[in-house]
Structure formats: C-alpha cells, structure tokens
Design a protein around this motif. Structure first.
Motif, mmCIF file in Angstrom:
data_model
loop_
_atom_site.group_PDB
_atom_site.id
_atom_site.type_symbol
_atom_site.label_atom_id
_atom_site.label_comp_id
_atom_site.label_asym_id
_atom_site.label_seq_id
_atom_site.Cartn_x
_atom_site.Cartn_y
_atom_site.Cartn_z
ATOM 1 N N ASP A 27 3.622 -26.010 -2.126
ATOM 2 C CA ASP A 27 3.027 -27.579 -2.322
ATOM 3 C C ASP A 27 3.821 -27.998 -1.227
ATOM 4 O OD1 ASP A 27 1.965 -29.452 -3.596
ATOM 5 O OD2 ASP A 27 1.691 -28.579 -5.373
ATOM 6 N N PRO A 28 3.341 -28.903 -0.587
ATOM 7 C CA PRO A 28 4.464 -29.599 -0.294
ATOM 8 C C PRO A 28 4.901 -30.726 -0.634
ATOM 9 C CG PRO A 28 2.527 -30.082 0.344
ATOM 10 C CD PRO A 28 2.276 -29.009 -0.184
ATOM 11 N N GLU A 29 3.767 -31.155 -1.754
ATOM 12 C CA GLU A 29 4.509 -32.499 -3.533
ATOM 13 C C GLU A 29 4.976 -31.759 -4.014
ATOM 14 O OE1 GLU A 29 3.240 -35.838 -2.987
ATOM 15 O OE2 GLU A 29 2.281 -35.355 -0.927
ATOM 16 N N ILE A 30 5.942 -30.810 -4.612
ATOM 17 C CA ILE A 30 6.749 -30.434 -5.026
ATOM 18 C C ILE A 30 8.287 -31.079 -4.573
ATOM 19 C CG2 ILE A 30 8.141 -28.280 -6.331
ATOM 20 C CD1 ILE A 30 5.552 -26.459 -5.685
ATOM 21 N N PRO A 31 8.336 -31.947 -5.727
ATOM 22 C CA PRO A 31 10.349 -32.644 -5.165
ATOM 23 C C PRO A 31 11.052 -31.173 -5.317
ATOM 24 C CG PRO A 31 9.307 -33.178 -7.747
ATOM 25 C CD PRO A 31 8.636 -31.965 -7.173
ATOM 26 N N GLU A 32 12.189 -31.775 -4.157
ATOM 27 C CA GLU A 32 12.538 -30.505 -3.665
ATOM 28 C C GLU A 32 13.366 -29.405 -4.918
ATOM 29 O OE1 GLU A 32 14.850 -27.433 -1.887
ATOM 30 O OE2 GLU A 32 13.181 -28.623 -1.197
ATOM 31 N N GLU A 33 13.839 -30.883 -5.777
ATOM 32 C CA GLU A 33 14.415 -30.382 -7.248
ATOM 33 C C GLU A 33 13.752 -29.201 -7.901
ATOM 34 O OE1 GLU A 33 15.949 -29.049 -10.927
ATOM 35 O OE2 GLU A 33 14.041 -30.984 -10.822
ATOM 36 N N ALA A 34 12.381 -29.447 -8.527
ATOM 37 C CA ALA A 34 11.480 -28.527 -8.959
ATOM 38 C C ALA A 34 11.330 -27.339 -7.717
ATOM 39 C CB ALA A 34 10.561 -28.879 -9.177
ATOM 40 N N ALA A 35 10.745 -27.267 -6.881
ATOM 41 C CA ALA A 35 11.276 -26.289 -5.837
ATOM 42 C C ALA A 35 11.797 -25.567 -5.788
ATOM 43 C CB ALA A 35 10.606 -26.528 -4.651
ATOM 44 N N SER A 36 13.758 -26.102 -5.746
ATOM 45 C CA SER A 36 14.440 -25.141 -5.764
ATOM 46 C C SER A 36 14.886 -24.323 -6.369
ATOM 47 C CB SER A 36 15.596 -26.122 -5.271
ATOM 48 O OG SER A 36 16.516 -24.905 -5.458
ATOM 49 N N ARG A 37 14.243 -24.558 -8.242
ATOM 50 C CA ARG A 37 14.429 -24.294 -9.422
ATOM 51 C C ARG A 37 13.596 -22.930 -9.719
ATOM 52 N NH1 ARG A 37 14.464 -28.538 -14.243
ATOM 53 N NH2 ARG A 37 14.103 -26.851 -15.710
ATOM 54 N N LEU A 38 12.309 -23.692 -9.015
ATOM 55 C CA LEU A 38 11.254 -22.017 -9.231
ATOM 56 C C LEU A 38 11.703 -21.304 -8.544
ATOM 57 C CD1 LEU A 38 7.725 -24.726 -9.308
ATOM 58 C CD2 LEU A 38 8.727 -23.223 -11.119
ATOM 59 N N ARG A 39 12.510 -21.497 -7.184
ATOM 60 C CA ARG A 39 12.069 -20.249 -6.218
ATOM 61 C C ARG A 39 13.877 -19.414 -6.888
ATOM 62 N NH1 ARG A 39 11.399 -24.533 -2.244
ATOM 63 N NH2 ARG A 39 13.900 -25.280 -2.066
ATOM 64 N N HIS A 40 14.664 -19.986 -7.102
ATOM 65 C CA HIS A 40 15.078 -19.293 -7.818
ATOM 66 C C HIS A 40 14.797 -18.837 -9.017
ATOM 67 C CE1 HIS A 40 19.378 -18.313 -9.983
ATOM 68 N NE2 HIS A 40 18.866 -18.585 -11.312
ATOM 69 N N ARG A 93 0.715 -28.464 -12.726
ATOM 70 C CA ARG A 93 1.322 -26.816 -12.196
ATOM 71 C C ARG A 93 2.225 -26.681 -12.313
ATOM 72 N NH1 ARG A 93 -0.428 -27.117 -7.598
ATOM 73 N NH2 ARG A 93 2.414 -26.674 -6.722
ATOM 74 N N TRP A 94 2.953 -27.476 -11.206
ATOM 75 C CA TRP A 94 4.586 -27.072 -11.166
ATOM 76 C C TRP A 94 5.557 -27.532 -12.396
ATOM 77 C CZ3 TRP A 94 3.515 -30.846 -7.468
ATOM 78 C CH2 TRP A 94 4.369 -32.584 -8.118
ATOM 79 N N GLU A 95 5.106 -28.670 -12.790
ATOM 80 C CA GLU A 95 5.927 -28.542 -14.301
ATOM 81 C C GLU A 95 6.296 -27.437 -15.269
ATOM 82 O OE1 GLU A 95 4.854 -32.713 -15.631
ATOM 83 O OE2 GLU A 95 6.379 -33.486 -14.048
#
Length: 107
Positions: A27-40, A93-95
């Motif tokens: 999802d391109p709307e996920i802020p980078e900080e949250a996307a990075s944590r999720l990828r981790h 969803r991402w939070e």
C-alpha cells in the motif's frame, strides 16, 4: 532504495512484476516508518518459519506463518485489496498490524 533496484510495476501501480509474475504491491499510503517496521517484522517472521522448519517444530512454524500473514495483510499485500479500502480503513489496517506484531514480539 534506489529506483534501479525496484521491481517493475503494472501501469495502475497495484502490482509489482517479478520474473513475469504479478504480486500485489505494498500500500503506497503507508508512512515509511510504519512500512519499515512492518517489513522488519515480515523478515523476522520469515526467518522464524525457516528456523521452525529446520527444527521440525510445527507449532513454532504455525505461529511464525501467522506473523507472516499479519505483516503481509498490514502491508496491503494480502487480504482486502488496499485500492478497495478507504484511507481510514487502510490506516487502521497497517496500524493494527504494527500494534499486533509489536505486542507479539514483546510477548
């Protein structure tokens, strides 16, 4: 990440193309900080799947696969397509995914 390392995308941006196969894009709307944590969390869960398989531990593998699923859904790569969700639903969803995975890691 430099753009040369990024996979090709379909014209609508909904999928990435790897070796001719389409995969749902994050999802391109996920802020980078949250996307990075999720990828981790996703990568840690994938390593846990591999470790559980090597140890022949079905219970640990099931738990690790559940964490992979949670991360993939939070990233928008599984579950309801992110383009079919409102911005409010996407944020929830991402939070929720970050919260669940952070709690799981501490638990």
């Amino acid at each position: 990440m430099d753009s040369a390392a990024q996979p090709d995308r379909t014209p609508d941006g909904r999928y990435i193309v790897v070796k001719g196969r389409k995969w749902r894009a994050t999802d391109p709307e996920i802020p980078e900080e949250a996307a990075s944590r999720l990828r981790h969390h996703l990568m840690a869960a994938r390593r846990a799947v591999a470790a559980a398989r090597r140890a022949d531990d079905p219970a640990a593998e099931k738990l690790a696969r559940s964490r992979v699923q949670t991360a993939k859904v939070a990233l928008g790569e599984r579950g309801t397509p992110w383009w079919d969700q409102s911005l409010t639903e996407r944020r929830a969803r991402w939070e929720d995914g970050v919260t669940a995975l952070d709690a799981d890691r501490k638990g």
